[in-house]
Design a protein around this motif. Structure first.
Motif, PDB file in Angstrom:
ATOM      1  N   VAL A  71       3.451  -1.005  -0.625  1.00 39.71           N
ATOM      2  CA  VAL A  71       2.963  -1.485  -1.919  1.00 39.71           C
ATOM      3  C   VAL A  71       2.090  -2.868  -1.448  1.00 39.71           C
ATOM      4  O   VAL A  71       2.821  -3.501  -0.921  1.00 39.71           O
ATOM      5  N   ILE A  72       1.167  -2.909  -1.973  1.00 39.20           N
ATOM      6  CA  ILE A  72       0.464  -4.381  -1.837  1.00 39.20           C
ATOM      7  C   ILE A  72       0.576  -4.793  -3.048  1.00 39.20           C
ATOM      8  O   ILE A  72       0.514  -4.411  -4.232  1.00 39.20           O
ATOM      9  N   THR A  73       0.756  -6.304  -3.182  1.00 39.89           N
ATOM     10  CA  THR A  73       1.125  -6.887  -4.358  1.00 39.89           C
ATOM     11  C   THR A  73       0.604  -8.344  -4.376  1.00 39.89           C
ATOM     12  O   THR A  73       0.195  -9.171  -3.529  1.00 39.89           O
ATOM     13  N   VAL A 125       7.744  -1.201   2.329  1.00 35.94           N
ATOM     14  CA  VAL A 125       7.130  -2.256   2.795  1.00 35.94           C
ATOM     15  C   VAL A 125       6.310  -2.869   1.970  1.00 35.94           C
ATOM     16  O   VAL A 125       5.325  -2.243   1.109  1.00 35.94           O
ATOM     17  N   VAL A 126       6.492  -4.213   1.531  1.00 36.81           N
ATOM     18  CA  VAL A 126       5.469  -4.879   0.539  1.00 36.81           C
ATOM     19  C   VAL A 126       4.601  -5.676   1.294  1.00 36.81           C
ATOM     20  O   VAL A 126       5.177  -6.812   1.982  1.00 36.81           O
ATOM     21  N   VAL A 127       3.300  -5.686   1.091  1.00 36.08           N
ATOM     22  CA  VAL A 127       2.511  -6.649   1.627  1.00 36.08           C
ATOM     23  C   VAL A 127       1.896  -7.463   0.472  1.00 36.08           C
ATOM     24  O   VAL A 127       1.376  -7.118  -0.364  1.00 36.08           O
ATOM     25  N   ASP A 128       2.448  -8.768   0.594  1.00 35.71           N
ATOM     26  CA  ASP A 128       2.105  -9.793  -0.494  1.00 35.71           C
ATOM     27  C   ASP A 128       0.993 -10.818  -0.304  1.00 35.71           C
ATOM     28  O   ASP A 128       1.169 -11.292   0.799  1.00 35.71           O
ATOM     29  N   ALA A 138      -5.127  -0.910   4.557  1.00 33.78           N
ATOM     30  CA  ALA A 138      -5.211  -0.528   6.033  1.00 33.78           C
ATOM     31  C   ALA A 138      -4.065  -1.514   6.710  1.00 33.78           C
ATOM     32  O   ALA A 138      -3.385  -0.783   7.552  1.00 33.78           O
ATOM     33  N   PHE A 139      -3.932  -2.770   6.459  1.00 33.73           N
ATOM     34  CA  PHE A 139      -3.053  -3.587   7.179  1.00 33.73           C
ATOM     35  C   PHE A 139      -1.678  -3.137   6.687  1.00 33.73           C
ATOM     36  O   PHE A 139      -0.616  -2.978   7.525  1.00 33.73           O
ATOM     37  N   LEU A 144       1.891   3.355  -2.985  1.00 30.36           N
ATOM     38  CA  LEU A 144       2.019   3.007  -4.510  1.00 30.36           C
ATOM     39  C   LEU A 144       1.219   1.757  -4.636  1.00 30.36           C
ATOM     40  O   LEU A 144       1.573   0.767  -4.038  1.00 30.36           O
ATOM     41  N   ASP A 145       0.803   1.602  -5.821  1.00 34.60           N
ATOM     42  CA  ASP A 145       0.362   0.316  -6.368  1.00 34.60           C
ATOM     43  C   ASP A 145       1.566  -0.468  -7.276  1.00 34.60           C
ATOM     44  O   ASP A 145       2.386   0.359  -7.354  1.00 34.60           O
TER      45      ASP A 145
END
Length: 262
Positions: free
Chosen positions: A12-14, A35-38, A69-70, A83-84
């Motif tokens: 999820v990107i946040t 994995v949360v990329v913030d 992609a990251f 997921l968003d």
């Protein structure tokens, strides 16, 4: 003999996604990795992610597709669910995904949205399908796209009768804010592709897209909410053309385009 269920990562990107993130991550309870990329949240996003055992990685915002992609590359398992921060799997959805990929005959799964608009579902509408479950080694993210990331997955792909609950379009005000940003990104992308403003398109895009959404996507069955959303969606396409025209007009006059866009 039942096939073994492969391990799955969810990424999820946040950025300030605290409003729905708890529900989002709860809907994939049992996944092998989160994995949360913030990109710099200042609300309770990171606290919520920690409660769900997520691995949190900070990455300054490079754009939608590049951020996804990251995040994809940070996943340690080959099967991933994307997921968003405002998308929730329905009850039993994660288990259905596990069972389907355990059959070992597909590289990805198509899923559809159940858009929440004005507090309630637009389930009667026909929604676009997305590739949100796939194998990393069979997927490629097109990072040239500035908005609405595009992932290519080698066939075969399957479909499941599940819909993500999508809160991203809930209010007319919030939805218009998003589309104002998206339309500028799409206008810039069109310019990069050498596709400038077309006056016939500027004239016709609004009515044609309204008919596409209202009748083709069957928003007509969602009453006045469907009528309103179809108009907003059509206006998004018109706004992209209008911003293309404005950028070309200002450039011819020698104006500073960046100043006009805040």
């Amino acid at each position: 003999m039942q096939n073994e269920i492969p391990k799955i990562s969810c990424f999820v990107i946040t950025l300030n996604e605290g409003r729905y993130l708890d529900e989002v991550l709860e809907s994939v309870r049992g996944v092998d990795e989160i994995v949360v990329v913030d990109s710099g949240s200042t609300d309770d996003t990171l606290e919520i992610a920690k409660r769900h055992g997520a691995r949190i990685i900070h990455n300054d915002w490079p754009g939608y597709s590049k951020q996804k992609a990251f995040a994809l590359e940070q996943c340690t398992h080959n099967w991933v669910i994307n997921l968003d921060g405002d998308e929730v799997l329905p009850p039993g959805g994660f288990e259905m995904i596990q069972q389907r990929i355990a059959q070992g005959d597909i590289n990805g799964i198509w899923v559809a949205h159940d858009d929440i608009f004005m507090g309630h579902s637009l389930r009667a509408a026909r929604h676009h399908k997305y590739r949100r479950v796939y194998r990393k080694d069979k997927a490629h993210m097109n990072t040239a796209v500035l908005v609405h990331e595009h992932i290519e997955v080698e066939p075969p792909l399957a479909e499941l009768p599940i819909r993500f609950k999508h809160y991203g379009y809930d209010s007319a005000h919030g939805y218009m804010d998003k589309l104002n940003t998206y339309s500028l990104l799409k206008a810039k992308q069109r310019e990069e592709q050498g596709r400038g403003c077309s006056l016939p398109r500027l004239l016709l895009i609004y009515p044609l897209m309204f008919l596409k959404f209202y009748l083709g996507r069957q928003m007509i069955w969602s009453g006045w909410r469907g009528f309103i959303k179809a108009n907003i969606d059509a206006f998004h396409f018109f706004l992209t053309e209008a911003k293309l025209y404005e950028r070309e007009y200002r450039r011819k006059r020698g104006d500073d385009i960046s100043r006009s866009e805040g």
